[in-house]
Design a protein around this motif. Structure first.
Motif, short mmCIF file in Angstrom:
data_model
loop_
_atom_site.label_atom_id
_atom_site.label_comp_id
_atom_site.label_asym_id
_atom_site.label_seq_id
_atom_site.Cartn_x
_atom_site.Cartn_y
_atom_site.Cartn_z
N UNK A 122 33.71 34.29 23.01
CA UNK A 122 32.97 33.14 22.49
C UNK A 122 31.90 32.66 23.46
N UNK A 123 32.19 32.69 24.75
CA UNK A 123 31.21 32.22 25.73
C UNK A 123 29.95 33.09 25.71
N UNK A 124 30.15 34.41 25.61
CA UNK A 124 29.01 35.32 25.56
C UNK A 124 28.23 35.15 24.27
N UNK A 125 28.96 34.93 23.18
CA UNK A 125 28.31 34.78 21.88
C UNK A 125 27.49 33.50 21.83
N UNK A 126 28.05 32.41 22.34
CA UNK A 126 27.35 31.13 22.35
C UNK A 126 26.09 31.21 23.21
N UNK A 127 26.19 31.88 24.36
CA UNK A 127 25.03 32.03 25.23
C UNK A 127 23.93 32.83 24.54
N UNK A 128 24.32 33.84 23.78
CA UNK A 128 23.35 34.66 23.06
C UNK A 128 22.66 33.84 21.97
N UNK A 129 23.44 33.07 21.22
CA UNK A 129 22.87 32.23 20.17
C UNK A 129 21.96 31.17 20.78
N UNK A 130 22.38 30.56 21.88
CA UNK A 130 21.54 29.57 22.56
C UNK A 130 20.19 30.17 22.94
N UNK A 131 20.21 31.38 23.45
CA UNK A 131 18.97 32.03 23.86
C UNK A 131 18.07 32.30 22.66
N UNK A 132 18.65 32.74 21.57
CA UNK A 132 17.86 33.00 20.36
C UNK A 132 17.21 31.72 19.85
N UNK A 133 17.95 30.61 19.86
CA UNK A 133 17.39 29.34 19.42
C UNK A 133 16.27 28.89 20.35
N UNK A 134 16.46 29.13 21.64
CA UNK A 134 15.43 28.75 22.61
C UNK A 134 14.16 29.58 22.43
N UNK A 135 14.34 30.89 22.17
CA UNK A 135 13.18 31.80 22.10
C UNK A 135 12.43 31.72 20.78
N UNK A 136 13.06 31.13 19.74
CA UNK A 136 12.45 31.13 18.41
C UNK A 136 12.41 29.70 17.85
N UNK A 137 11.33 28.97 18.10
CA UNK A 137 11.21 27.63 17.54
C UNK A 137 11.37 27.66 16.02
N UNK A 138 12.14 26.73 15.51
CA UNK A 138 12.39 26.69 14.06
C UNK A 138 13.60 27.49 13.64
N UNK A 139 14.27 28.16 14.59
CA UNK A 139 15.48 28.93 14.27
C UNK A 139 16.66 27.99 14.07
N UNK A 140 17.56 28.38 13.17
CA UNK A 140 18.76 27.60 12.86
C UNK A 140 19.97 28.52 12.93
N UNK A 141 21.05 28.05 13.56
CA UNK A 141 22.28 28.83 13.69
C UNK A 141 23.38 28.20 12.86
N UNK A 142 24.16 29.05 12.19
CA UNK A 142 25.29 28.60 11.37
C UNK A 142 26.56 29.25 11.91
N UNK A 143 27.57 28.42 12.18
CA UNK A 143 28.85 28.92 12.71
C UNK A 143 30.00 28.32 11.92
N UNK A 144 31.00 29.15 11.63
CA UNK A 144 32.21 28.67 10.97
C UNK A 144 33.39 28.83 11.93
N UNK A 145 34.06 27.70 12.21
CA UNK A 145 35.26 27.71 13.04
C UNK A 145 36.44 28.03 12.12
#
Length: 380
Positions: free
Chosen positions: A13-36
């Protein structure tokens, strides 16, 4: 124009969250959806939607049936379709133990292709933990990572599928030695898949992925299996033969084969089942043998038009005047793998020359310990 969709899978999960964070940072207007999915067995799922600024929506949803498939169908797809018109990129942050194939194929359905364009499947890996986790034989439930009630999958089994299906792999954390070992392990498990760091992710593709082609990369009849490779203490052995396997001798060798290797997979055939392509899949001591359908050599020529071009190509490349596309093609990977010993063990499971000359009518009399297992799965 369709909105690009990118899946991010991974047990870590830590690696996945870091990857998603980077994608959101690199792409203005990007949206992430996660289901717990921790409470999915009771029909309760928490949905988190966020962008680079923070949380946009946090909602508990209730499903008619507690399963991953229901979550994708009843909530994920509607969310993606609703946000497609306003997001520059949609990132699906998959729950730890979710395998990305089913989600990718759901997004690639005809009804979603207008507004959505699946462009990549990334699997995020913690460089410190991945080389250890791929050897772990415990079940997901024992690690607190099951995705539904009654989930009997093994941790290493899910991790292997997440790695082998992905179009890109992302390493996070660990030190230089961890990264070096992780890259060597991935050279054996997914040699053709590019590996990135979270700090240098690939750009978003312009064209859509074809999930049929993705499936063909991992399905038994067409899988792109690794080649013979040796990197310091890790070895991958490719064992290819034509002669049929004696089912009882192979069955007796299973425990030693899965103990000798950490990961093994491929296709094979038994003397007692000459028409059936069997799939071998083993990781961290857990082994699965399944019927993957008929060999093309067992079908009338007209039936070849009913299978995919990739399947016809694979059969043509494997074609033999005597056996058709029937082949023993197993790939085994492990630390300090004794290539000579494993090769000799597998060779000893083949029919002897005298047994081969006796012909198919005689082969059916061979004792077949696999029969109860394969019959059970065929009728399930």
């Amino acid at each position: 124009m369709p909105t690009p969709v990118l899946l991010v899978a991974g047990l870590h999960a830590q690696a996945r969250t870091a990857t998603v964070d980077r994608l959101l940072h690199d792409h203005p207007g990007a949206v992430a959806v996660h289901h717990d999915l921790r409470s999915v067995a009771t029909g309760r799922v928490e949905r988190l939607v966020r962008d680079r600024s923070g949380v946009l929506d946090l909602t508990e949803i209730r499903l008619a049936h507690g399963c991953v498939t229901c979550t994708v169908r009843e909530d994920l797809l509607p969310q993606l379709l609703r946000r497609a018109s306003t997001a520059s990129l949609l990132v699906v942050d998959l729950w730890d133990s979710v395998e990305p194939r089913a989600v990718a194929e759901a997004i690639d359905r005809e009804e979603a292709r207008g507004p959505l364009r699946l462009t990549a499947v990334l699997t995020a890996l913690h460089a410190e933990h991945m080389p250890i986790d791929i050897t772990r034989g415990d079940r997901l439930a024992e690690a607190g990572l099951s995705a539904a009630g009654g989930d009997r999958r093994h941790l290493a089994e899910v991790l292997a599928r997440q790695i082998e299906y992905a179009t890109g792999l992302v390493l996070y954390g660990g030190d230089a030695d961890d990264e070096d070992l992780s890259r060597r392990v991935l050279t054996h498990l997914a040699p053709l898949t590019p590996v990135h760091r979270t700090t240098a992710l690939p750009g978003v593709r312009a064209d859509a992925l074809c999930t049929v082609e993705l499936a063909e990369r991992v399905d038994p009849a067409t899988a792109r299996l690794p080649c013979d490779t040796s990197t310091e203490e890790i070895t991958t052995l490719v064992w290819r033969r034509r002669r049929p396997l004696h089912p009882a001798r192979l069955f007796d060798a299973v425990d030693e084969l899965v103990t000798e290797s950490v990961r093994s997979r491929g296709r094979f055939w038994l003397a007692t089942r000459p028409e059936r392509l069997l799939a071998w899949d083993a990781v961290a001591g857990a082994v699965s043998v399944e019927d993957a359908g008929p060999w093309l050599a067992a079908l009338p020529g007209a039936a070849w038009e009913l299978v995919s071009p990739a399947r016809r190509t694979a059969a043509s490349l494997d074609w033999d005047a005597e056996y058709g596309d029937r082949v023993q093609h197993l790939v085994l990977t492990g630390p300090d793998l004794d290539v000579g010993r494993v090769t000799a063990l597998l060779d000893s499971c083949l029919l002897t020359e005298a047994e081969r000359r006796a012909g198919p009518a005689a082969w059916t009399a061979c004792p077949d310990p696999f029969a109860p297992l394969l019959t059970l799965r065929e009728s399930a």
